[in-house]
Design a protein around this motif. Structure first.
Motif, PDB file in Angstrom:
ATOM      1  N   ARG A 177      52.793  40.853  17.608  1.00  0.00           N
ATOM      2  CA  ARG A 177      53.122  42.285  18.300  1.00  0.00           C
ATOM      3  C   ARG A 177      54.160  43.051  17.489  1.00  0.00           C
ATOM      4  NH1 ARG A 177      57.157  41.081  23.224  1.00  0.00           N
ATOM      5  NH2 ARG A 177      58.955  40.056  22.120  1.00  0.00           N
ATOM      6  N   ALA A 178      53.943  44.376  17.592  1.00  0.00           N
ATOM      7  CA  ALA A 178      54.919  45.409  16.687  1.00  0.00           C
ATOM      8  C   ALA A 178      55.882  45.765  17.377  1.00  0.00           C
ATOM      9  CB  ALA A 178      54.106  46.660  16.341  1.00  0.00           C
ATOM     10  N   GLU A 211      21.368  49.729   3.915  1.00  0.00           N
ATOM     11  CA  GLU A 211      21.789  48.939   4.847  1.00  0.00           C
ATOM     12  C   GLU A 211      23.213  48.458   4.867  1.00  0.00           C
ATOM     13  OE1 GLU A 211      20.959  44.338   6.487  1.00  0.00           O
ATOM     14  OE2 GLU A 211      19.488  45.338   4.831  1.00  0.00           O
ATOM     15  N   ILE A 212      23.943  48.679   5.911  1.00  0.00           N
ATOM     16  CA  ILE A 212      25.302  48.439   6.036  1.00  0.00           C
ATOM     17  C   ILE A 212      25.598  47.292   6.931  1.00  0.00           C
ATOM     18  CG2 ILE A 212      27.822  49.232   6.697  1.00  0.00           C
ATOM     19  CD1 ILE A 212      26.607  52.204   5.835  1.00  0.00           C
ATOM     20  N   PRO A 213      26.134  46.269   6.465  1.00  0.00           N
ATOM     21  CA  PRO A 213      26.586  44.988   7.344  1.00  0.00           C
ATOM     22  C   PRO A 213      27.716  45.540   8.295  1.00  0.00           C
ATOM     23  CG  PRO A 213      26.297  44.320   4.840  1.00  0.00           C
ATOM     24  CD  PRO A 213      26.421  45.729   5.065  1.00  0.00           C
ATOM     25  N   PHE A 214      27.368  45.092   9.535  1.00  0.00           N
ATOM     26  CA  PHE A 214      28.525  45.289  10.397  1.00  0.00           C
ATOM     27  C   PHE A 214      28.973  44.087  11.094  1.00  0.00           C
ATOM     28  CE2 PHE A 214      27.085  49.822  10.337  1.00  0.00           C
ATOM     29  CZ  PHE A 214      27.990  50.585  10.790  1.00  0.00           C
ATOM     30  N   TRP A 215      30.304  43.922  11.524  1.00  0.00           N
ATOM     31  CA  TRP A 215      30.806  42.864  12.136  1.00  0.00           C
ATOM     32  C   TRP A 215      31.702  43.253  13.291  1.00  0.00           C
ATOM     33  CZ3 TRP A 215      29.203  37.790  11.302  1.00  0.00           C
ATOM     34  CH2 TRP A 215      28.512  37.533  10.210  1.00  0.00           C
ATOM     35  N   GLU A 216      31.563  42.625  14.244  1.00  0.00           N
ATOM     36  CA  GLU A 216      32.452  42.890  15.369  1.00  0.00           C
ATOM     37  C   GLU A 216      33.352  41.469  15.832  1.00  0.00           C
ATOM     38  OE1 GLU A 216      30.266  43.965  18.737  1.00  0.00           O
ATOM     39  OE2 GLU A 216      29.623  45.703  17.705  1.00  0.00           O
ATOM     40  N   LEU A 217      34.864  41.867  15.887  1.00  0.00           N
ATOM     41  CA  LEU A 217      35.719  41.007  16.422  1.00  0.00           C
ATOM     42  C   LEU A 217      35.967  41.325  17.704  1.00  0.00           C
ATOM     43  CD1 LEU A 217      35.984  41.193  13.217  1.00  0.00           C
ATOM     44  CD2 LEU A 217      38.398  40.649  13.447  1.00  0.00           C
ATOM     45  N   THR A 218      36.027  40.250  18.642  1.00  0.00           N
ATOM     46  CA  THR A 218      35.893  40.381  20.064  1.00  0.00           C
ATOM     47  C   THR A 218      37.022  39.751  20.732  1.00  0.00           C
ATOM     48  OG1 THR A 218      33.539  40.647  20.388  1.00  0.00           O
ATOM     49  CG2 THR A 218      34.835  40.310  22.517  1.00  0.00           C
ATOM     50  N   PHE A 219      38.136  40.152  21.462  1.00  0.00           N
ATOM     51  CA  PHE A 219      39.169  39.640  21.799  1.00  0.00           C
ATOM     52  C   PHE A 219      39.353  39.850  23.538  1.00  0.00           C
ATOM     53  CE2 PHE A 219      40.216  40.839  17.498  1.00  0.00           C
ATOM     54  CZ  PHE A 219      40.603  39.710  17.164  1.00  0.00           C
ATOM     55  N   THR A 220      39.436  38.964  24.287  1.00  0.00           N
ATOM     56  CA  THR A 220      39.726  38.889  25.692  1.00  0.00           C
ATOM     57  C   THR A 220      40.902  38.240  26.272  1.00  0.00           C
ATOM     58  OG1 THR A 220      37.344  39.163  26.101  1.00  0.00           O
ATOM     59  CG2 THR A 220      38.597  38.410  28.075  1.00  0.00           C
ATOM     60  N   SER A 221      41.548  39.203  26.964  1.00  0.00           N
ATOM     61  CA  SER A 221      43.038  38.269  27.617  1.00  0.00           C
ATOM     62  C   SER A 221      43.139  39.329  29.186  1.00  0.00           C
ATOM     63  CB  SER A 221      44.247  38.623  26.716  1.00  0.00           C
ATOM     64  OG  SER A 221      45.383  37.911  27.223  1.00  0.00           O
ATOM     65  N   ARG A 222      44.034  38.671  29.847  1.00  0.00           N
ATOM     66  CA  ARG A 222      44.302  39.432  30.948  1.00  0.00           C
ATOM     67  C   ARG A 222      45.350  40.697  30.274  1.00  0.00           C
ATOM     68  NH1 ARG A 222      45.976  37.451  36.798  1.00  0.00           N
ATOM     69  NH2 ARG A 222      46.265  39.551  37.763  1.00  0.00           N
ATOM     70  N   SER A 223      46.105  40.577  29.450  1.00  0.00           N
ATOM     71  CA  SER A 223      46.952  41.486  29.036  1.00  0.00           C
ATOM     72  C   SER A 223      47.273  41.419  27.391  1.00  0.00           C
ATOM     73  CB  SER A 223      48.201  41.835  29.795  1.00  0.00           C
ATOM     74  OG  SER A 223      49.037  40.585  29.809  1.00  0.00           O
ATOM     75  N   PHE A 224      47.691  42.340  26.664  1.00  0.00           N
ATOM     76  CA  PHE A 224      47.891  42.095  25.277  1.00  0.00           C
ATOM     77  C   PHE A 224      49.303  42.711  25.219  1.00  0.00           C
ATOM     78  CE2 PHE A 224      43.265  41.938  25.394  1.00  0.00           C
ATOM     79  CZ  PHE A 224      43.110  40.951  24.556  1.00  0.00           C
ATOM     80  N   LEU A 225      49.918  42.223  23.774  1.00  0.00           N
ATOM     81  CA  LEU A 225      51.445  43.142  23.563  1.00  0.00           C
ATOM     82  C   LEU A 225      50.883  44.262  22.764  1.00  0.00           C
ATOM     83  CD1 LEU A 225      52.976  39.650  22.478  1.00  0.00           C
ATOM     84  CD2 LEU A 225      53.394  40.991  24.409  1.00  0.00           C
ATOM     85  N   TYR A 226      51.845  45.161  22.310  1.00  0.00           N
ATOM     86  CA  TYR A 226      51.745  46.298  21.599  1.00  0.00           C
ATOM     87  C   TYR A 226      51.211  46.038  20.234  1.00  0.00           C
ATOM     88  CZ  TYR A 226      53.117  50.719  19.331  1.00  0.00           C
ATOM     89  OH  TYR A 226      53.313  51.618  18.684  1.00  0.00           O
ATOM     90  N   LYS A 227      50.190  46.456  19.848  1.00  0.00           N
ATOM     91  CA  LYS A 227      49.306  46.591  18.657  1.00  0.00           C
ATOM     92  C   LYS A 227      48.897  44.795  18.453  1.00  0.00           C
ATOM     93  CE  LYS A 227      51.156  50.475  16.315  1.00  0.00           C
ATOM     94  NZ  LYS A 227      51.632  51.168  15.198  1.00  0.00           N
ATOM     95  N   GLN A 228      49.013  43.980  19.367  1.00  0.00           N
ATOM     96  CA  GLN A 228      48.465  42.656  19.266  1.00  0.00           C
ATOM     97  C   GLN A 228      47.119  42.662  18.697  1.00  0.00           C
ATOM     98  OE1 GLN A 228      48.730  40.334  22.763  1.00  0.00           O
ATOM     99  NE2 GLN A 228      47.757  38.585  21.658  1.00  0.00           N
ATOM    100  N   VAL A 229      46.096  43.246  19.223  1.00  0.00           N
ATOM    101  CA  VAL A 229      44.807  43.153  18.746  1.00  0.00           C
ATOM    102  C   VAL A 229      44.516  43.758  17.361  1.00  0.00           C
ATOM    103  CG1 VAL A 229      42.445  43.935  19.319  1.00  0.00           C
ATOM    104  CG2 VAL A 229      44.136  43.434  21.267  1.00  0.00           C
ATOM    105  N   ARG A 230      45.114  44.846  17.160  1.00  0.00           N
ATOM    106  CA  ARG A 230      45.135  45.211  15.465  1.00  0.00           C
ATOM    107  C   ARG A 230      45.730  44.317  14.696  1.00  0.00           C
ATOM    108  NH1 ARG A 230      47.440  51.130  15.709  1.00  0.00           N
ATOM    109  NH2 ARG A 230      47.059  50.831  13.386  1.00  0.00           N
ATOM    110  N   ARG A 231      46.708  43.568  14.921  1.00  0.00           N
ATOM    111  CA  ARG A 231      47.340  42.552  14.258  1.00  0.00           C
ATOM    112  C   ARG A 231      46.449  41.367  13.789  1.00  0.00           C
ATOM    113  NH1 ARG A 231      53.817  42.242  13.620  1.00  0.00           N
ATOM    114  NH2 ARG A 231      54.334  44.105  12.785  1.00  0.00           N
ATOM    115  N   MET A 232      45.852  40.738  15.097  1.00  0.00           N
ATOM    116  CA  MET A 232      45.047  39.692  15.064  1.00  0.00           C
ATOM    117  C   MET A 232      43.924  40.090  14.178  1.00  0.00           C
ATOM    118  SD  MET A 232      45.409  37.931  18.706  1.00  0.00           S
ATOM    119  CE  MET A 232      44.374  39.374  19.748  1.00  0.00           C
ATOM    120  N   ALA A 233      43.252  41.188  14.481  1.00  0.00           N
ATOM    121  CA  ALA A 233      42.010  41.563  13.738  1.00  0.00           C
ATOM    122  C   ALA A 233      42.193  41.523  12.066  1.00  0.00           C
ATOM    123  CB  ALA A 233      41.331  43.034  14.328  1.00  0.00           C
TER     124      ALA A 233
END
Length: 298
Positions: A177-178, A211-233
């Motif tokens: 978290r930030a 062709e451009i390869p795309f990837w998706e990072l998926t995160f699910t939780s009841r709630s997240f901390l400030y910038k937690q998802v961007r830091r995990m990604a």
């Protein structure tokens, strides 16, 4: 309860590029508005008697997008007129939002004690990555500002998945978290239900000149901390690039210290989408669909 008063839950989408995050901007700040500012302006266009106040479930950052965010608000009509039906409400709000990159997906009339933020059972974010594109100008226009462009033509996805598995479960996510003003009031312990890495795609994939390869990072939780998802990604991409090893990511997690997070690894905002906010059916009134996908999760 007055016959002309109703509480509504709305699900809405937006491209976050031109907005200062999901929540409203204080009047004294001379900068771009938040999505909430425009939604509240649209509600005022319906000429309610009561003061307009929107409670948003998920406070996305500046530049982050949403295919499904949610919020609730109260609306009392003039002259004892009955509450708007859900379909009419959606059409009316979208009329006032027509000049913005914000659209209301649908609305539900909900009990007067319902709260969009505290009743949410889970939130899902998807982080989108495009490989082999060192600059956004190499992307099809349909992807501009909608994914993180990386020069890498490949990522070590196996290592990324091994690292993602370390994040799943109940952890103290202080390292992810930030620093912000809410830190003293929010527990850093969160339960991450999903952290997955899968192939993604683009609408223009079959029509673009390369062709451009795309990837998706998926995160699910009841709630997240400030910038937690961007830091995990960012950390998982760092693992995929070989800039961070799986044991090093584990050390960062176990440090439980925001300063332990490696400098310059945070993923940029424009690749992140809030894609789902889910509620229990029992918390909604006469609403068979309880999420953007039409399914509920307990």
């Amino acid at each position: 309860m007055m016959r002309n008063w109703a509480r509504y839950l709305i699900f809405f989408q937006y491209i976050g590029t031109k907005y200062s995050g999901a929540v409203k901007v204080p009047p004294h700040q001379l900068c771009k508005k938040g999505v909430q500012d425009h939604l509240e302006d649209a509600i005022r266009g319906l000429k309610p008697i009561n003061q307009v106040s929107l409670s948003i479930s998920s406070r996305t950052d500046t530049g982050v997008h949403a295919l499904c965010n949610s919020a609730h608000f109260d609306l009392q009509r003039r002259n004892d007129k009955p509450p708007f039906t859900e379909d009419v409400l959606v059409k009316a709000l979208n009329f006032y939002l027509s000049s913005e990159q914000i659209r209301v997906n649908r609305a539900h009339r909900v009990p007067d004690h319902f709260h969009a933020r505290y009743r949410a059972q889970s939130r899902t974010y998807v982080y989108r990555i495009a490989l082999g594109t060192g600059h956004h100008s190499l992307l099809p226009l349909t992807e501009s500002n909608l994914c993180w462009t990386l020069r890498n033509t490949e990522l070590d996805v196996g290592a990324m998945r091994e690292a993602a598995a370390l994040l799943v479960g109940v952890h103290d996510f202080s390292s992810f978290r930030a620093v912000n003003s809410d830190m003293p009031f929010k527990s850093p312990v969160k339960t991450l239900d999903v952290a997955s890495i899968q192939r993604g795609g683009s609408f223009a994939q079959s029509h673009f000149h390369r062709e451009i390869p795309f990837w998706e990072l998926t995160f699910t939780s009841r709630s997240f901390l400030y910038k937690q998802v961007r830091r995990m990604a960012g950390a998982l991409v760092g693992v995929g690039q070989g800039r961070l090893s799986v044991p090093q990511l584990k050390e960062v997690l176990e440090a439980r210290d925001s300063l332990a997070y490696p400098q310059a690894l945070t993923a940029p905002a424009h690749g992140l989408f809030l894609t789902r906010v889910d509620y229990k059916e029992t918390d909604l009134q006469h609403s068979p669909q309880t999420s953007c996908s039409g399914n509920s999760e307990d």
